[in-house]
Design a protein around this motif. Structure first.
Motif, PDB file in Angstrom:
ATOM      1  N   ALA A 252      55.923  41.531  19.253  1.00 39.34           N
ATOM      2  CA  ALA A 252      55.272  42.724  18.652  1.00 39.34           C
ATOM      3  C   ALA A 252      56.027  44.008  19.568  1.00 39.34           C
ATOM      4  CB  ALA A 252      53.680  42.718  19.188  1.00 39.34           C
ATOM      5  N   GLY A 253      56.458  43.726  20.249  1.00 41.68           N
ATOM      6  CA  GLY A 253      57.247  44.894  21.036  1.00 41.68           C
ATOM      7  C   GLY A 253      56.935  45.225  22.508  1.00 41.68           C
ATOM      8  N   TYR A 254      56.353  44.301  23.250  1.00 46.87           N
ATOM      9  CA  TYR A 254      55.810  44.473  24.581  1.00 46.87           C
ATOM     10  C   TYR A 254      57.229  43.866  25.364  1.00 46.87           C
ATOM     11  CZ  TYR A 254      51.123  45.452  23.010  1.00 46.87           C
ATOM     12  OH  TYR A 254      50.003  46.239  22.387  1.00 46.87           O
ATOM     13  N   LEU A 255      57.642  44.743  26.031  1.00 50.61           N
ATOM     14  CA  LEU A 255      58.905  44.071  26.701  1.00 50.61           C
ATOM     15  C   LEU A 255      59.089  44.126  28.190  1.00 50.61           C
ATOM     16  CD1 LEU A 255      61.692  45.432  24.111  1.00 50.61           C
ATOM     17  CD2 LEU A 255      60.427  43.063  24.144  1.00 50.61           C
ATOM     18  N   TYR A 256      58.548  45.265  28.735  1.00 42.90           N
ATOM     19  CA  TYR A 256      58.632  45.249  30.322  1.00 42.90           C
ATOM     20  C   TYR A 256      57.617  44.590  31.149  1.00 42.90           C
ATOM     21  CZ  TYR A 256      61.584  49.780  29.324  1.00 42.90           C
ATOM     22  OH  TYR A 256      62.653  50.382  28.936  1.00 42.90           O
ATOM     23  N   VAL A 257      58.192  43.905  32.177  1.00 38.26           N
ATOM     24  CA  VAL A 257      57.279  43.143  33.081  1.00 38.26           C
ATOM     25  C   VAL A 257      57.591  43.947  34.412  1.00 38.26           C
ATOM     26  CG1 VAL A 257      56.995  41.031  34.295  1.00 38.26           C
ATOM     27  CG2 VAL A 257      57.581  41.096  31.774  1.00 38.26           C
ATOM     28  N   ASN A 258      56.666  44.606  34.855  1.00 40.30           N
ATOM     29  CA  ASN A 258      56.716  45.690  35.844  1.00 40.30           C
ATOM     30  C   ASN A 258      55.921  45.146  37.104  1.00 40.30           C
ATOM     31  OD1 ASN A 258      58.360  47.151  34.259  1.00 40.30           O
ATOM     32  ND2 ASN A 258      56.377  48.654  33.842  1.00 40.30           N
ATOM     33  N   ILE A 259      56.805  45.183  38.344  1.00 36.13           N
ATOM     34  CA  ILE A 259      56.141  44.502  39.612  1.00 36.13           C
ATOM     35  C   ILE A 259      55.698  46.057  40.173  1.00 36.13           C
ATOM     36  CG2 ILE A 259      56.168  43.606  41.900  1.00 36.13           C
ATOM     37  CD1 ILE A 259      58.595  41.886  40.774  1.00 36.13           C
ATOM     38  N   ASP A 260      54.335  46.177  40.704  1.00 40.33           N
ATOM     39  CA  ASP A 260      53.846  47.429  41.147  1.00 40.33           C
ATOM     40  C   ASP A 260      53.929  47.370  42.688  1.00 40.33           C
ATOM     41  OD1 ASP A 260      51.467  49.426  41.876  1.00 40.33           O
ATOM     42  OD2 ASP A 260      52.280  49.854  39.977  1.00 40.33           O
ATOM     43  N   ASP A 261      53.282  47.708  43.264  1.00 39.41           N
ATOM     44  CA  ASP A 261      53.109  47.577  44.828  1.00 39.41           C
ATOM     45  C   ASP A 261      53.126  46.187  45.445  1.00 39.41           C
ATOM     46  OD1 ASP A 261      53.346  48.812  47.739  1.00 39.41           O
ATOM     47  OD2 ASP A 261      51.488  49.762  47.379  1.00 39.41           O
ATOM     48  N   PHE A 262      53.509  46.136  46.698  1.00 34.86           N
ATOM     49  CA  PHE A 262      53.220  44.898  47.738  1.00 34.86           C
ATOM     50  C   PHE A 262      54.225  43.759  47.296  1.00 34.86           C
ATOM     51  CE2 PHE A 262      48.972  46.595  47.941  1.00 34.86           C
ATOM     52  CZ  PHE A 262      48.905  46.495  49.160  1.00 34.86           C
ATOM     53  N   TRP A 263      55.433  44.145  46.930  1.00 29.93           N
ATOM     54  CA  TRP A 263      56.632  43.668  46.689  1.00 29.93           C
ATOM     55  C   TRP A 263      57.568  43.403  47.926  1.00 29.93           C
ATOM     56  CZ3 TRP A 263      61.735  45.301  47.252  1.00 29.93           C
ATOM     57  CH2 TRP A 263      61.752  46.807  46.959  1.00 29.93           C
ATOM     58  N   TYR A 264      57.476  44.507  48.639  1.00 30.40           N
ATOM     59  CA  TYR A 264      58.406  44.851  49.929  1.00 30.40           C
ATOM     60  C   TYR A 264      57.448  44.275  51.078  1.00 30.40           C
ATOM     61  CZ  TYR A 264      55.583  48.990  49.525  1.00 30.40           C
ATOM     62  OH  TYR A 264      54.644  49.876  49.526  1.00 30.40           O
ATOM     63  N   HIS A 265      58.016  44.181  52.308  1.00 29.17           N
ATOM     64  CA  HIS A 265      57.519  43.695  53.571  1.00 29.17           C
ATOM     65  C   HIS A 265      56.997  44.837  54.198  1.00 29.17           C
ATOM     66  CE1 HIS A 265      56.990  41.813  57.430  1.00 29.17           C
ATOM     67  NE2 HIS A 265      56.629  40.785  56.837  1.00 29.17           N
ATOM     68  N   CYS A 266      55.795  44.813  54.544  1.00 30.91           N
ATOM     69  CA  CYS A 266      55.007  45.995  55.406  1.00 30.91           C
ATOM     70  C   CYS A 266      54.485  45.409  56.545  1.00 30.91           C
ATOM     71  CB  CYS A 266      53.968  46.700  54.385  1.00 30.91           C
ATOM     72  SG  CYS A 266      53.010  48.038  55.174  1.00 30.91           S
ATOM     73  N   PRO A 267      54.951  45.987  57.689  1.00 29.50           N
ATOM     74  CA  PRO A 267      54.289  45.304  58.908  1.00 29.50           C
ATOM     75  C   PRO A 267      53.102  46.158  59.287  1.00 29.50           C
ATOM     76  CG  PRO A 267      56.341  46.400  59.512  1.00 29.50           C
ATOM     77  CD  PRO A 267      56.306  46.344  57.962  1.00 29.50           C
ATOM     78  N   GLY A 268      53.064  47.290  58.975  1.00 36.36           N
ATOM     79  CA  GLY A 268      52.026  48.302  59.449  1.00 36.36           C
ATOM     80  C   GLY A 268      52.340  49.514  59.023  1.00 36.36           C
TER      81      GLY A 268
ATOM     82  N   LEU B  88      46.088  43.515  20.423  1.00 36.81           N
ATOM     83  CA  LEU B  88      47.072  44.137  20.896  1.00 36.81           C
ATOM     84  C   LEU B  88      48.503  43.892  20.041  1.00 36.81           C
ATOM     85  CD1 LEU B  88      46.770  42.678  24.519  1.00 36.81           C
ATOM     86  CD2 LEU B  88      46.615  45.024  23.860  1.00 36.81           C
ATOM     87  N   LYS B  89      48.372  42.954  18.989  1.00 46.26           N
ATOM     88  CA  LYS B  89      49.293  42.685  18.113  1.00 46.26           C
ATOM     89  C   LYS B  89      49.205  43.528  16.895  1.00 46.26           C
ATOM     90  CE  LYS B  89      50.956  38.473  18.079  1.00 46.26           C
ATOM     91  NZ  LYS B  89      50.599  37.097  18.268  1.00 46.26           N
ATOM     92  N   ASN B  90      48.192  44.308  16.821  1.00 39.49           N
ATOM     93  CA  ASN B  90      47.794  45.036  15.328  1.00 39.49           C
ATOM     94  C   ASN B  90      48.923  45.886  15.322  1.00 39.49           C
ATOM     95  OD1 ASN B  90      46.945  46.899  13.655  1.00 39.49           O
ATOM     96  ND2 ASN B  90      44.933  46.156  13.932  1.00 39.49           N
ATOM     97  N   ARG B  91      49.929  45.799  14.256  1.00 36.55           N
ATOM     98  CA  ARG B  91      50.924  46.436  14.123  1.00 36.55           C
ATOM     99  C   ARG B  91      50.457  47.818  13.386  1.00 36.55           C
ATOM    100  NH1 ARG B  91      55.810  43.822  14.708  1.00 36.55           N
ATOM    101  NH2 ARG B  91      55.585  41.702  15.209  1.00 36.55           N
ATOM    102  N   SER B  92      49.385  47.798  12.669  1.00 34.40           N
ATOM    103  CA  SER B  92      49.417  49.241  12.239  1.00 34.40           C
ATOM    104  C   SER B  92      48.863  50.175  13.346  1.00 34.40           C
ATOM    105  CB  SER B  92      48.244  48.881  11.148  1.00 34.40           C
ATOM    106  OG  SER B  92      48.372  48.250  10.066  1.00 34.40           O
ATOM    107  N   VAL B  93      47.976  49.730  14.281  1.00 32.33           N
ATOM    108  CA  VAL B  93      47.792  50.567  15.498  1.00 32.33           C
ATOM    109  C   VAL B  93      48.876  50.721  16.251  1.00 32.33           C
ATOM    110  CG1 VAL B  93      46.283  50.614  17.220  1.00 32.33           C
ATOM    111  CG2 VAL B  93      45.348  49.596  15.349  1.00 32.33           C
ATOM    112  N   LEU B  94      49.886  49.797  16.479  1.00 31.27           N
ATOM    113  CA  LEU B  94      51.154  50.159  17.405  1.00 31.27           C
ATOM    114  C   LEU B  94      51.893  51.022  16.650  1.00 31.27           C
ATOM    115  CD1 LEU B  94      52.060  46.431  18.334  1.00 31.27           C
ATOM    116  CD2 LEU B  94      51.069  48.024  19.829  1.00 31.27           C
ATOM    117  N   ALA B  95      51.977  51.203  15.256  1.00 32.79           N
ATOM    118  CA  ALA B  95      52.965  52.164  14.639  1.00 32.79           C
ATOM    119  C   ALA B  95      52.288  53.468  15.051  1.00 32.79           C
ATOM    120  CB  ALA B  95      52.962  51.891  13.082  1.00 32.79           C
TER     121      ALA B  95
END
Length: 762
Positions: free
Chosen positions: A75-91, A352-359
């Motif tokens: 339907a066009g949803y393509l991005y898979v995004n990692i937000d915060d907390f992927w990196y190492h944070c000691p403090g 989410l897959k309603n193509r009329s709305v996505l258009a």
């Protein structure tokens, strides 16, 4: 005889619809940021809402697989995004860094594979599914890079050569400082980081914590990503300054216009669910209206995550979920899902897959606000083929008719117009110039409109509405007169119109007027009245749903029906010595020691005094102690207020001094606010940093002790251990004052219900 006629009509209507079908619109090709991506709003998913603090290779890869397997990718949803907390944070010293000062991947969450970084491993998997991968960063450089004076890759410079002492926003890890971009090596540092991201296969970068002082960082990242040679979408967050809209458009593909959509105070049991609340969604109406002039292909206003996908765990009703997706689509916002894609609700997936709305979203055109009031919002835009797409939004607590006109929507003059409902896929026509729909509470009618030949209009079902009046303020065990009105906006008369009203068992409904009408001509309406008798209720605000129906024929033989629903709220009367007062829309109820307040209102502070209160006149005095238990509070806003109010005269809004409130706020904890200068307005706050003490919990107990003109407020979560909020002086307090419980929604058009118990002053 009816079957052949209806079959012929169906064929004719089908032919008409083919000639007036929805054509896909081609988005303009211009790209504002000039990085080769983002000509249309991004569609995808982000980890923040549902995964929050614990993104891992396992749950990110599972999400990517779910995106593909569910059909969302198709339907066009393509991005898979990692937000915060992927990196190492000691403090608070800042994120750990590599030898070149760049954040280090948390390998417990994203294990490496041989020499391949753990983030790259996940990106490779995402790409193998035909999807794209995104990552998160914040402005500046880690304090750890400065402390270690790490080298800047490919240059003779080091972190200390480019760092400032200014603190940059990293909301969770902290420990980031600014970069002086006039210094040699500054741009090289960001280039090095962008090269690393590109090498990992990053297709989307979100820079969080961006403010006006960070324009140099945004410029640096924009340039750095371009020099990698990899097309990378650049998104900015959050609450960007509208005065710099042209700068954000020049340097990025999208920017967050406001704060987070998540309802952090709604979460329970350590879960991130429910994800949001109606108040968070409805707050975007004004943002969409204000930011509409600044969006364009390649540079989009971003209204934050689309919280649709997990049914009731989204925190929204089904109608509210349609409203969010409709508003975001009308605004050409990125549709970045925040929900858990591994457990999608089938109904939400269909939305989410309603193509009329996505258009509508992918046309890359920002809708403008046509009208608004306390209960309705109307937004519309004209697409390249001349169609107008309009959203008729009902922000009230009951179903109602929401309307506009063809002229107001910018449609060309025509005798008739077709109205295609993009959610129900039903097409009707209007010949009166009125564009209207019966819209449920917090719901929307999303319509695509175009001129229609009169001959075709005669073969298209008429646009009709049903409205209910008289639902408010039913007394316990009492009687209400409810009026149902049917309006016909179609080209032909509606014939044999039958109006009915039904209610649940125990509620009796009796028609007190004519309910059947031979014909209702184009542009006309008819009404019927009903007596509704409600039984004695239990609970503070008993709610009874009533359903209205208007059945009719068009073209004499084709049956049709329009419906509406409303909620009849039954209030039990408040009894002496308690009194009620409202300076906003409010209702009150009492059941034994329990008190209920339902109130709207934008705030109680400064010159704004909008609240509903149950109070006792003259009961507050030197030496008095007032206590109350708050069992529940509707989270209409982080600053929605409920608690104890004292005032020389509670009915004297904006005039009566001696004014103080001790409150619980869903997102701000416990606070005292008071009138220090005696002008009758709250001007002082025990939460100067915009946050009170403690975390709002239900039930909670509040206690206010008066000694002379000094008031000390306390809160407790167990009615045993009390924590002081503040002790303050209110010199203008008289010897005796009014004291009571009150509520305000802190959100225009929203209603906050607060249930109190055990209110007492001694």
């Amino acid at each position: 005889m009816k079957r052949p006629v209806r079959g012929l009509l169906a064929a004719l209507v089908g032919a008409v619809l083919l000639t007036t079908g929805i054509a896909a619109t081609n988005a303009p090709a211009a790209v504002a940021e000039g990085n080769g991506v983002g000509a249309t709003p991004a569609l995808g998913w982000s980890s923040w809402s549902a995964v929050r603090h614990n993104p891992t290779a396992e749950n990110i890869e599972a999400t990517a697989k779910a995106m593909k397997d569910s059909g969302l990718a198709k339907a066009g949803y393509l991005y898979v995004n990692i937000d915060d907390f992927w990196y190492h944070c000691p403090g608070s010293q800042g994120p750990d860094v590599d030898q070149y000062g760049r954040w280090v991947t948390d390998e417990t969450k994203f294990p490496p594979k041989g020499d391949e970084n753990g983030i790259q491993v996940v990106a490779d998997y995402v790409h193998s599914l035909g999807l794209k991968f995104g990552l998160y960063v914040t402005p500046g450089i880690s304090k750890q890079a400065v402390a270690q004076n790490t080298a800047i890759e490919g240059t003779p410079y080091h972190a200390a050569d480019i760092a400032t002492t200014a603190t940059e926003k990293n909301y969770n890890c902290k420990g980031m400082v600014g970069i002086d971009y006039t210094k040699p090596g500054a741009q090289d540092f960001v280039n090095s980081w962008a090269d690393q991201f590109a090498g990992w296969g990053v297709d989307y970068v979100k820079i969080d914590g961006v403010g006006t002082p960070d324009v140099p960082d945004v410029q640096a990242w924009s340039d750095a990503l371009k020099q990698t040679g990899r097309p990378v979408h650049l998104e900015l967050s959050n609450s960007l300054d509208i005065n710099n809209a042209s700068t954000w458009a020049k340097l990025s593909n999208g920017w967050r216009t406001g704060g987070d959509i998540e309802c952090y105070s709604c979460e329970s049991n350590g879960s991130s669910f429910p994800l949001t609340a109606w108040s968070s969604v409805s707050s975007r109406f004004n943002q969409v209206a204000n930011w509409a002039p600044y969006g364009s292909p390649g540079a989009f206003n971003d209204y934050d995550s689309l919280e649709v996908g997990n049914g009731s765990d989204d925190g929204l009703t089904l109608d509210e979920r349609k409203t969010q997706m409709s508003l975001w689509s009308l605004a050409a916002s990125p549709l970045i899902l925040g929900t858990d894609l591994t457990r999608l609700d089938p109904t939400d997936l269909a939305l989410l897959k309603n193509r009329s709305v996505l258009a509508v979203d992918q046309d890359a055109i920002d809708a403008k606000r046509i009208s608004s009031d306390a209960n309705t919002q109307v937004f519309a835009k004209t697409e390249q083929n001349g169609d107008v797409v309009v959203g008729l939004f009902n922000t009230s607590a009951n179903g109602q008719t929401v309307s506009s006109t063809a002229a107001a929507l910018g449609l060309p003059a025509s005798a008739d117009y077709s109205l295609q409902d993009l959610w129900s896929h039903r097409t009707t026509e209007t010949s009166t110039g009125t564009v209207a729909a019966t819209v449920p509470s917090h719901g929307v009618a999303l319509l695509r409109i175009r001129p229609l030949h009169h001959a075709a209009a005669l073969l298209t079902a008429p646009s009709t509405t049903v409205t209910l009046a008289g639902l408010a303020g039913a007394s316990d065990g009492g009687q209400n007169t409810v009026t149902e009105t049917f309006t016909n906006n179609g080209a032909l008369a509606a014939t044999d119109v039958r109006l009915t009203l039904t209610a649940p068992a125990g509620v009796t409904v009796e028609a007190t007027s004519q309910t059947r009408f031979a014909a209702v001509r184009s542009g006309a309406g008819v009404s019927a009245t009903f007596t509704v008798n409600t039984p004695a209720s239990t609970g503070l605000f008993a709610a009874e749903t009533v359903d209205a129906s208007a059945a009719y024929d068009w073209l004499l033989v084709v049956p049709a029906k329009d419906t509406a629903s409303g909620v009849l709220t039954v209030n039990q009367p408040v009894t002496a010595p308690d009194k009620t007062f409202a300076s906003t829309t409010a209702s009150f109820s009492q059941e034994g020691t329990r008190l209920g307040v339902r109130a709207q209102g934008s705030d109680v502070y400064g010159s704004t005094n909008q609240y509903g209160a149950i109070y006792q006149a003259g009961a507050e005095h030197d030496g008095s102690t007032t206590v109350v238990k708050i069992d529940s509070q509707t989270n209409t806003n982080a600053w929605a207020k409920a608690g104890i109010m004292v005032r020389n005269d509670i009915t004297g809004t904006n005039t009566s001094p001696g004014f103080l409130i001790l409150v619980e706020a869903p997102g701000k904890g416990y606070v005292i606010q008071w009138d220090a200068n005696g002008d009758g307005q709250l001007d002082s706050n025990s939460a100067p940093n915009n946050t009170g003490i403690g975390t709002a919990a239900y039930p909670s107990w509040l206690k206010l002790v008066r000694t002379g003109t000094t008031y000390t407020g306390y809160y407790s979560t167990d009615d045993a251990t009390w924590t002081e909020v503040a002790a303050v002086s209110v010199p203008s307090a008289t010897a005796t004052q009014d004291v009571g419980v009150f509520a305000t929604a802190h959100q225009s058009g929203a209603t906050s219900e607060v249930d109190f118990d055990g209110f007492a002053t001694s």
